[in-house]
Design an enzyme around this catalytic site. Structure first.
Site, mmCIF file in Angstrom:
data_model
loop_
_atom_site.group_PDB
_atom_site.id
_atom_site.type_symbol
_atom_site.label_atom_id
_atom_site.label_comp_id
_atom_site.label_asym_id
_atom_site.label_seq_id
_atom_site.Cartn_x
_atom_site.Cartn_y
_atom_site.Cartn_z
ATOM 1 N N HIS A 27 24.234 7.863 54.390
ATOM 2 C CA HIS A 27 25.345 8.548 55.051
ATOM 3 C C HIS A 27 24.826 9.659 55.994
ATOM 4 C CE1 HIS A 27 29.274 10.417 55.509
ATOM 5 N NE2 HIS A 27 28.766 11.561 55.082
ATOM 6 N N ASN A 36 33.997 16.851 59.896
ATOM 7 C CA ASN A 36 33.634 15.457 60.163
ATOM 8 C C ASN A 36 32.856 15.288 61.466
ATOM 9 O OD1 ASN A 36 34.820 14.078 57.878
ATOM 10 N ND2 ASN A 36 36.765 14.814 58.684
ATOM 11 N N ARG A 43 46.996 12.107 33.588
ATOM 12 C CA ARG A 43 47.594 12.889 34.698
ATOM 13 C C ARG A 43 46.781 14.119 35.097
ATOM 14 N NH1 ARG A 43 52.370 11.692 31.731
ATOM 15 N NH2 ARG A 43 53.401 9.892 32.663
ATOM 16 N N ARG A 96 39.969 21.445 58.556
ATOM 17 C CA ARG A 96 38.972 20.753 57.725
ATOM 18 C C ARG A 96 38.402 19.529 58.430
ATOM 19 N NH1 ARG A 96 39.131 19.611 51.182
ATOM 20 N NH2 ARG A 96 37.134 18.522 51.128
ATOM 21 N N HIS A 155 30.317 6.870 60.435
ATOM 22 C CA HIS A 155 30.949 5.881 59.547
ATOM 23 C C HIS A 155 30.881 4.485 60.147
ATOM 24 C CE1 HIS A 155 33.482 9.134 57.322
ATOM 25 N NE2 HIS A 155 32.358 8.874 56.691
ATOM 26 N N GLU A 196 23.848 17.172 56.909
ATOM 27 C CA GLU A 196 25.098 17.917 56.674
ATOM 28 C C GLU A 196 24.857 19.418 56.863
ATOM 29 O OE1 GLU A 196 27.904 16.381 56.360
ATOM 30 O OE2 GLU A 196 27.471 14.402 55.542
ATOM 31 N N GLU A 198 43.214 18.881 54.721
ATOM 32 C CA GLU A 198 42.813 18.398 56.038
ATOM 33 C C GLU A 198 43.977 18.172 56.995
ATOM 34 O OE1 GLU A 198 39.243 15.980 55.864
ATOM 35 O OE2 GLU A 198 39.944 14.876 57.627
ATOM 36 N N LYS A 235 31.940 25.904 53.790
ATOM 37 C CA LYS A 235 32.875 24.875 53.324
ATOM 38 C C LYS A 235 34.019 25.524 52.555
ATOM 39 C CE LYS A 235 33.677 20.346 51.734
ATOM 40 N NZ LYS A 235 33.195 19.025 51.418
ATOM 41 N N HIS A 292 30.850 12.164 62.110
ATOM 42 C CA HIS A 292 31.250 11.163 61.119
ATOM 43 C C HIS A 292 31.996 9.976 61.727
ATOM 44 C CE1 HIS A 292 29.968 14.302 58.431
ATOM 45 N NE2 HIS A 292 30.313 13.635 57.354
ATOM 46 N N LYS A 323 37.489 16.653 47.417
ATOM 47 C CA LYS A 323 37.761 15.273 47.835
ATOM 48 C C LYS A 323 37.143 14.350 46.794
ATOM 49 C CE LYS A 323 38.253 15.394 52.846
ATOM 50 N NZ LYS A 323 37.650 15.004 54.139
HETATM 51 P P1 NAD Z 1 24.057 9.350 45.764
HETATM 52 O O1 NAD Z 1 24.988 9.954 44.834
HETATM 53 O O2 NAD Z 1 24.044 7.862 45.889
HETATM 54 O O3 NAD Z 1 22.592 9.854 45.431
HETATM 55 C C1 NAD Z 1 21.506 9.402 46.226
HETATM 56 C C2 NAD Z 1 20.372 8.818 45.369
HETATM 57 O O4 NAD Z 1 19.625 9.893 44.818
HETATM 58 C C3 NAD Z 1 20.821 7.969 44.207
HETATM 59 O O5 NAD Z 1 19.919 6.910 44.039
HETATM 60 C C4 NAD Z 1 20.743 8.934 43.038
HETATM 61 O O6 NAD Z 1 20.605 8.291 41.797
HETATM 62 C C5 NAD Z 1 19.505 9.712 43.398
HETATM 63 N N1 NAD Z 1 19.432 11.053 42.856
HETATM 64 C C6 NAD Z 1 20.428 11.968 42.763
HETATM 65 N N2 NAD Z 1 19.940 13.137 42.359
HETATM 66 C C7 NAD Z 1 18.626 12.976 42.152
HETATM 67 C C8 NAD Z 1 17.584 13.837 41.739
HETATM 68 N N3 NAD Z 1 17.803 15.128 41.509
HETATM 69 N N4 NAD Z 1 16.349 13.332 41.645
HETATM 70 C C9 NAD Z 1 16.095 12.033 41.931
HETATM 71 N N5 NAD Z 1 17.033 11.171 42.359
HETATM 72 C C10 NAD Z 1 18.282 11.643 42.463
HETATM 73 O O7 NAD Z 1 24.259 9.898 47.268
HETATM 74 P P2 NAD Z 1 24.729 11.297 47.874
HETATM 75 O O8 NAD Z 1 24.113 11.347 49.209
HETATM 76 O O9 NAD Z 1 24.523 12.416 46.933
HETATM 77 O O10 NAD Z 1 26.296 11.107 48.028
HETATM 78 C C11 NAD Z 1 26.835 10.094 48.831
HETATM 79 C C12 NAD Z 1 28.245 9.873 48.394
HETATM 80 O O11 NAD Z 1 28.976 11.084 48.571
HETATM 81 C C13 NAD Z 1 28.992 8.816 49.185
HETATM 82 O O12 NAD Z 1 29.721 8.013 48.306
HETATM 83 C C14 NAD Z 1 29.933 9.620 50.075
HETATM 84 O O13 NAD Z 1 31.119 8.921 50.380
HETATM 85 C C15 NAD Z 1 30.200 10.804 49.208
HETATM 86 N N6 NAD Z 1 30.591 12.020 49.928
HETATM 87 C C16 NAD Z 1 31.679 12.685 49.480
HETATM 88 C C17 NAD Z 1 32.071 13.854 50.096
HETATM 89 C C18 NAD Z 1 33.227 14.629 49.544
HETATM 90 O O14 NAD Z 1 33.656 15.594 50.174
HETATM 91 N N7 NAD Z 1 33.734 14.260 48.388
HETATM 92 C C19 NAD Z 1 31.333 14.362 51.175
HETATM 93 C C20 NAD Z 1 30.214 13.663 51.606
HETATM 94 C C21 NAD Z 1 29.841 12.488 50.974
HETATM 95 N N1 GLY Z 2 32.990 16.091 53.643
HETATM 96 C C1 GLY Z 2 34.111 16.469 54.425
HETATM 97 C C2 GLY Z 2 35.136 17.220 53.663
HETATM 98 O O1 GLY Z 2 34.960 17.538 52.517
HETATM 99 O O2 GLY Z 2 36.171 17.498 54.201
#
Ligand code: NAD
Ligand code: GLY
Length: 356
Positions: free
Chosen positions: A262, A242, A118, A238, A249, A182, A234, A224, A245, A140
């Protein structure tokens, strides 16, 4: 070191930005409970940074969960595997998870933290630019479902965010560019000065200037944090995060996840949103040109994939999580540092926009 707070009452937490935070045993240790912490990471990041973090936390005898690298593993199956690992190792409510990785690791770890017994503590240690400026802040958390991205998740805040500037040295340039999309987004929705700084210093920022880049990351986190503090779940404000996006998306989903990063899809989506704003007379052609030029300077795409038709976009956008009462919602820039949420875009407008 730079520091700021996400102000959410009793769920407030600090964001630290600095060199070598991965080695800061005192600061990291101060967030850990009595139980052994669990580091969650992937097969790409483990050889680069896992030993450093294990060494930093050696007094706490961390457990380690390494998963394969990729968006395709942000699933209920890996959510279940991490939960099983925690149960097998008798992890209790005072276990803290450390998410060492990009948004995939952060989102999955955060969702497990939200659900395991939990709710347990977790710390974000983002290693991509995108995760440092966006996904690690704001709570998120989610996994993907075969029928949709990020469809199963929770709002659940971490105890702290540790942004170590040094880890970006190993990030592939394509991933760095995706994170910059971003960053540009924050300039467009909230801060015209940031946008101008990104224009003036693009070469230094791309070269990861040791002072400028951390300041830019700090400003993004600050924006942020301000938005999340006002609208954690949101209800309104918030949603402005997007920008780009809705179109983005649709591009990601249509092309197949992983084909377009992305951030790349968001960059093309921001240009489409800006073009729509120009069509409505809310943004000038000159402003649109500045946006496109900036994204090109950061090696980002500025148009949708040629093979995507207007109907392809509409089909995907009808499933967007932001939609209300069946209406597709868009964020449009109305000036540098200002944007608006609208839901009255007609199919005719979209047809004109997307057939250009
Ligand atoms: P990711 O986590 O897939 O990382 C991108 C690539 O870089 C991967 O291959 C990873 O292994 C590699 N990598 C990471 N750090 C590294 C480093 N320091 N050196 C070498 N390689 C490295 O992608 P991302 O762009 O970080 O995140 C995308 C994800 O985030 C998606 O799933 C998306 O939905 C999510 N997201 C979430 C939010 C949120 O608010 N929670 C916001 C935007 C995106
Ligand atoms: N990445 C959009 C949010 O966190 O709301």
């Amino acid at each position: 070191m730079l520091e700021l707070n996400v102000e959410l009452g009793e769920r407030s937490y600090p964001i630290f930005i600095g060199d070598n935070l991965l080695r800061d045993s005192e600061r990291l240790g101060s967030f850990l409970g009595q139980n052994r912490p669990v580091i969650v990471t992937n097969e790409t990041i483990a050889p680069l940074y896992l030993d450093i973090l294990i060494n930093t936390l050696h007094e706490h005898q961390p457990l380690v969960f390494v998963m394969p690298d990729g968006e395709q593993f942000k699933t209920l199956q890996w959510f279940e595997r991490l939960n099983a690992f925690l149960l097998e190792h008798n992890c209790g409510r005072d276990t803290c998870l450390l998410a060492l990785g990009g948004g995939v690791i952060g989102d999955l770890t955060g969702f497990v933290a939200a659900c395991y017994q939990r709710g347990i503590d977790f710390i974000q240690i983002p290693t991509t630019l995108l995760s440092q400026v966006d996904s690690s802040v704001g709570g998120k958390t989610a996994v993907n479902h075969p029928l949709g991205k990020n469809m199963i998740g929770a709002f659940y805040q971490p105890q702290a965010v540790f942004i170590d500037n040094r880890v970006l040295n190993t990030l592939p340039s394509k991933e760095f560019a995706a994170g910059m999309a971003e960053v540009v987004k924050y300039g467009l929705i909230y801060d015209a000065d940031l946008f101008a700084q990104l224009e003036q210093h693009s070469d230094e920022i791309k070269a990861q200037h040791p002072q400028l880049l951390p300041q830019v990351i700090h400003r993004c986190c600050e924006i942020k944090a301000q938005i999340v503090a006002q609208d954690e779940k949101e209800a309104g404000l918030r949603a402005l995060l997007n920008l780009g996006h809705t179109f983005g998306h649709a591009i990601e989903a249509h092309m197949g996840y992983g084909q377009w990063l992305h951030g790349e899809a968001v960059a093309a989506g921001m240009v489409l949103a800006a073009k729509l704003a120009v069509m409505r007379g809310w943004l000038s052609e000159q402003e649109l040109t500045r946006i496109v030029t900036l994204l090109v300077n950061y090696d980002l795409p500025t148009s949708a994939p040629e093979q995507m038709s207007c109907q392809d976009f509409i089909a995907h956008m009808r499933k967007d999580k932001k939609n209300k009462a069946g209406r597709i919602r868009f964020i449009l820039p109305t000036a540098f540092g200002r944007c608006e949420l609208i839901d009255d875009v007609s199919e005719a407008e979209l047809d004109t926009l997307l057939s250009r």
